[in-house]
Motif scaffolding. Structure first.
Motif, short mmCIF file in Angstrom:
data_model
loop_
_atom_site.label_atom_id
_atom_site.label_comp_id
_atom_site.label_asym_id
_atom_site.label_seq_id
_atom_site.Cartn_x
_atom_site.Cartn_y
_atom_site.Cartn_z
N LEU A 330 -18.37 -35.35 47.09
CA LEU A 330 -17.77 -34.20 46.40
C LEU A 330 -18.72 -33.02 46.48
O LEU A 330 -19.92 -33.16 46.21
N SER A 331 -18.17 -31.86 46.84
CA SER A 331 -18.94 -30.61 46.89
C SER A 331 -18.21 -29.57 46.05
O SER A 331 -17.02 -29.32 46.28
N VAL A 332 -18.90 -28.99 45.09
CA VAL A 332 -18.33 -27.96 44.22
C VAL A 332 -19.29 -26.79 44.19
O VAL A 332 -20.47 -26.96 43.83
N VAL A 333 -18.80 -25.60 44.55
CA VAL A 333 -19.62 -24.39 44.57
C VAL A 333 -18.85 -23.30 43.84
O VAL A 333 -17.65 -23.11 44.06
N ASN A 334 -19.53 -22.58 42.98
CA ASN A 334 -18.93 -21.42 42.30
C ASN A 334 -19.94 -20.29 42.23
O ASN A 334 -21.15 -20.52 42.20
N ASN A 335 -19.41 -19.05 42.25
CA ASN A 335 -20.33 -17.93 42.13
C ASN A 335 -20.72 -17.71 40.68
O ASN A 335 -20.08 -18.22 39.75
N ARG A 336 -21.79 -16.94 40.49
CA ARG A 336 -22.33 -16.72 39.16
C ARG A 336 -22.07 -15.30 38.71
O ARG A 336 -22.05 -14.37 39.52
N PRO A 337 -21.89 -15.09 37.40
CA PRO A 337 -21.76 -13.71 36.92
C PRO A 337 -23.07 -12.96 37.06
O PRO A 337 -24.15 -13.56 37.02
N GLU A 338 -22.96 -11.65 37.27
CA GLU A 338 -24.18 -10.85 37.43
C GLU A 338 -25.01 -10.87 36.16
O GLU A 338 -26.24 -10.90 36.21
N THR A 339 -24.33 -10.84 35.04
CA THR A 339 -25.03 -10.92 33.75
C THR A 339 -24.85 -12.32 33.18
O THR A 339 -23.70 -12.74 32.96
N PRO A 340 -25.92 -13.05 32.97
CA PRO A 340 -25.78 -14.41 32.45
C PRO A 340 -25.04 -14.41 31.12
O PRO A 340 -25.31 -13.55 30.27
N ILE A 369 -27.10 -33.78 43.84
CA ILE A 369 -27.92 -32.60 44.11
C ILE A 369 -27.29 -31.41 43.39
O ILE A 369 -26.11 -31.11 43.60
N ILE A 370 -28.05 -30.76 42.55
CA ILE A 370 -27.59 -29.57 41.82
C ILE A 370 -28.54 -28.42 42.13
O ILE A 370 -29.75 -28.54 41.91
N LYS A 371 -27.97 -27.35 42.64
CA LYS A 371 -28.76 -26.16 42.96
C LYS A 371 -28.28 -25.00 42.10
O LYS A 371 -27.15 -24.52 42.25
N ASP A 372 -29.13 -24.58 41.20
CA ASP A 372 -28.82 -23.45 40.31
C ASP A 372 -29.44 -22.19 40.91
O ASP A 372 -30.59 -21.84 40.61
N GLN A 373 -28.68 -21.52 41.78
CA GLN A 373 -29.17 -20.35 42.49
C GLN A 373 -28.76 -19.07 41.77
O GLN A 373 -27.83 -19.09 40.94
N PRO A 374 -29.40 -17.94 42.07
CA PRO A 374 -29.08 -16.70 41.35
C PRO A 374 -27.62 -16.26 41.52
O PRO A 374 -27.02 -15.73 40.58
N ASP A 375 -27.07 -16.46 42.69
CA ASP A 375 -25.72 -15.96 42.95
C ASP A 375 -24.64 -17.03 42.93
O ASP A 375 -23.45 -16.71 42.91
N GLN A 376 -25.03 -18.29 42.95
CA GLN A 376 -24.03 -19.35 42.93
C GLN A 376 -24.62 -20.65 42.40
O GLN A 376 -25.84 -20.82 42.35
N PHE A 377 -23.72 -21.54 42.01
CA PHE A 377 -24.10 -22.84 41.47
C PHE A 377 -23.48 -23.91 42.37
O PHE A 377 -22.26 -23.90 42.59
#
Length: 408
Positions: A330-340, A369-377
């Motif tokens: 399973l692969s799940v990717v979502n973008n992140r809001p500019e303001t947390p 594997i979980i990657k908490d990146q600035p622009d996406q999760f």
């Protein structure tokens, strides 16, 4: 502590009976050997000396020397050396004991019978080294003392060996029972943990779903009724089909599709949600997965991604199976809001998912594997598929992981 058999009344009676019989037997033997000597003083002196020497030797060897050598942790080489040293010392003590007896008899009794006269002459004329090289002296000491110790020492060795074996069996049985009780407690704890985690997941999902329906009702969206019907179907699944640790993959895929469809209704943009799921075919019914585990990561992507980004939000979901290897990815990717977003109560989803994975699989069986990146999760998960006909032993796998030296 060294091994010791318990002292009981019956054991004491057996010893008294055996040594009484032994005293009577040697007394009859010495009567024949000393038949030429008048009176009984010499007879009882020799027999009593023989009896006490044998009894003292048995107590010294059987209860002190041999247990000290054999019943302590030592190397075989050291045990052999100690046994040889004990034999030399014991033979030297018997030689001195015999010499003292014969010299006493020579000094206090006259006209000795031939049986004793020959031994008195032999020991009186012998040098110290004759006790080592003269076979006549060695045979007399052996026949007069050591031979009488063979039977009682063998009996004690057999009895001690049997008692030690029984004691070891009881200790092993007790250890296994403690191990079983511990495993049962761990199993009970695992079952309670999994049940508790599922109880946490269901209300969490239900709360999000009600929020979605409320938003549509507030907007006077006619699709609220369809969403409510879809929610009813999903809740029926969570209430009646997720009581086991594993459920058919086809049922779980139907649930995930229904959940994603319900989320899609909230968003007008068709490209906001990209989903690649295998069709819930009959073939997939032969495989099992943990219920409501995969949807936890998908729900988290909608909650903290698409639903938290006011413009341009997106979610990418990809699920694939490899029946030949028996795995699901399973692969799940979502973008992140500019303001947390501001911190909210909850955050149970990912924590519960990690806990369930640890309870249901060993670390070698799954990969998260979980990657908490600035622009996406990004979340990437790989788990084994369980065949429907396969027996699932959650506790056994957990125990094997906790005690690899006992199970490999």
């Amino acid at each position: 502590m060294p091994f010791r058999r318990p002292v009981t009344i019956m054991r004491m009676l057996y010893h008294a009976l055996y040594w009484s019989i032994g005293y009577a037997v040697t007394l009859s033997q010495f009567k024949r050997a000393l038949a030429d000597y008048p009176g009984t003083d010499l007879l009882y002196l020799v027999n009593t000396h023989h009896f006490l020497s044998t009894l003292l030797s048995f107590g010294l060897l059987g209860y002190i020397v041999i247990p000290y050598i054999l019943y302590h942790e030592r190397t075989m080489k050291k045990r052999v050396a100690m046994l040889m040293g004990a034999c030399v010392i014991y033979y030297a003590l018997l030689s001195v004991n015999t010499y003292v007896l014969l010299r006493y008899v020579e000094a206090h009794f006259s006209n000795l019978p031939p049986y004793l006269a020959r031994r008195v002459t032999m020991f009186s004329a012998a040098h110290w080294y004759d006790y080592v090289i003269d076979p006549s002296i060695a045979f007399f000491i052996y026949g007069h003392f050591i031979s009488y110790l063979t039977i009682p020492l063998l009996i004690k060795a057999v009895r001690d060996g049997y008692a030690r074996s029984r004691l070891q069996q009881q200790a092993e049985k007790k250890r296994r029972q403690l191990e079983y009780d511990k495993l049962a407690l761990e199993n009970e704890g695992i079952v309670k943990d999994l049940h508790f985690l599922r109880q946490q997941i269901n209300p969490h999902f239900l709360l999000n779903a009600f929020n979605n329906i409320y938003t549509m009702i507030h907007r006077k969206d006619g699709r609220a009724a369809d969403t409510l019907v879809n929610l009813s179907t999903l809740m029926r699944y969570t209430l009646y089909r997720t009581g086991n640790d594993f459920v058919p993959l086809s049922d779980e895929l139907t649930f995930i599709n229904g959940y994603i469809d319900m989320e899609r209704i909230r968003h007008s943009r068709t490209d906001a949600v990209s989903c690649q799921l295998p069709y819930a075919s009959t073939e997939l019914k032969q495989w099992q997965v943990p219920p409501l585990l995969l949807v936890t990561f998908i729900e988290n992507a909608f909650k903290h991604g698409l639903n938290a980004v006011y413009e341009g939000g997106w979610v990418r979901i990809s699920l694939s199976t490899n029946p030949s290897e028996g795995r699901l990815t399973l692969s799940v990717v979502n973008n992140r809001p500019e303001t947390p977003p501001a911190p909210k109560e909850g955050g149970l989803g990912l924590a519960n998912a990690r806990r369930r994975l640890a309870l249901l699989f060993s670390p070698q069986e799954y990969e998260l594997i979980i990657k908490d990146q600035p622009d996406q999760f990004v979340v990437w998960l790989s788990i084994p598929l369980r065949h429907v006909g396969e027996t699932i032993e959650t506790t056994k796998r957990t125990y094997e992981h906790a005690h690899p030296m006992l199970t490999h």
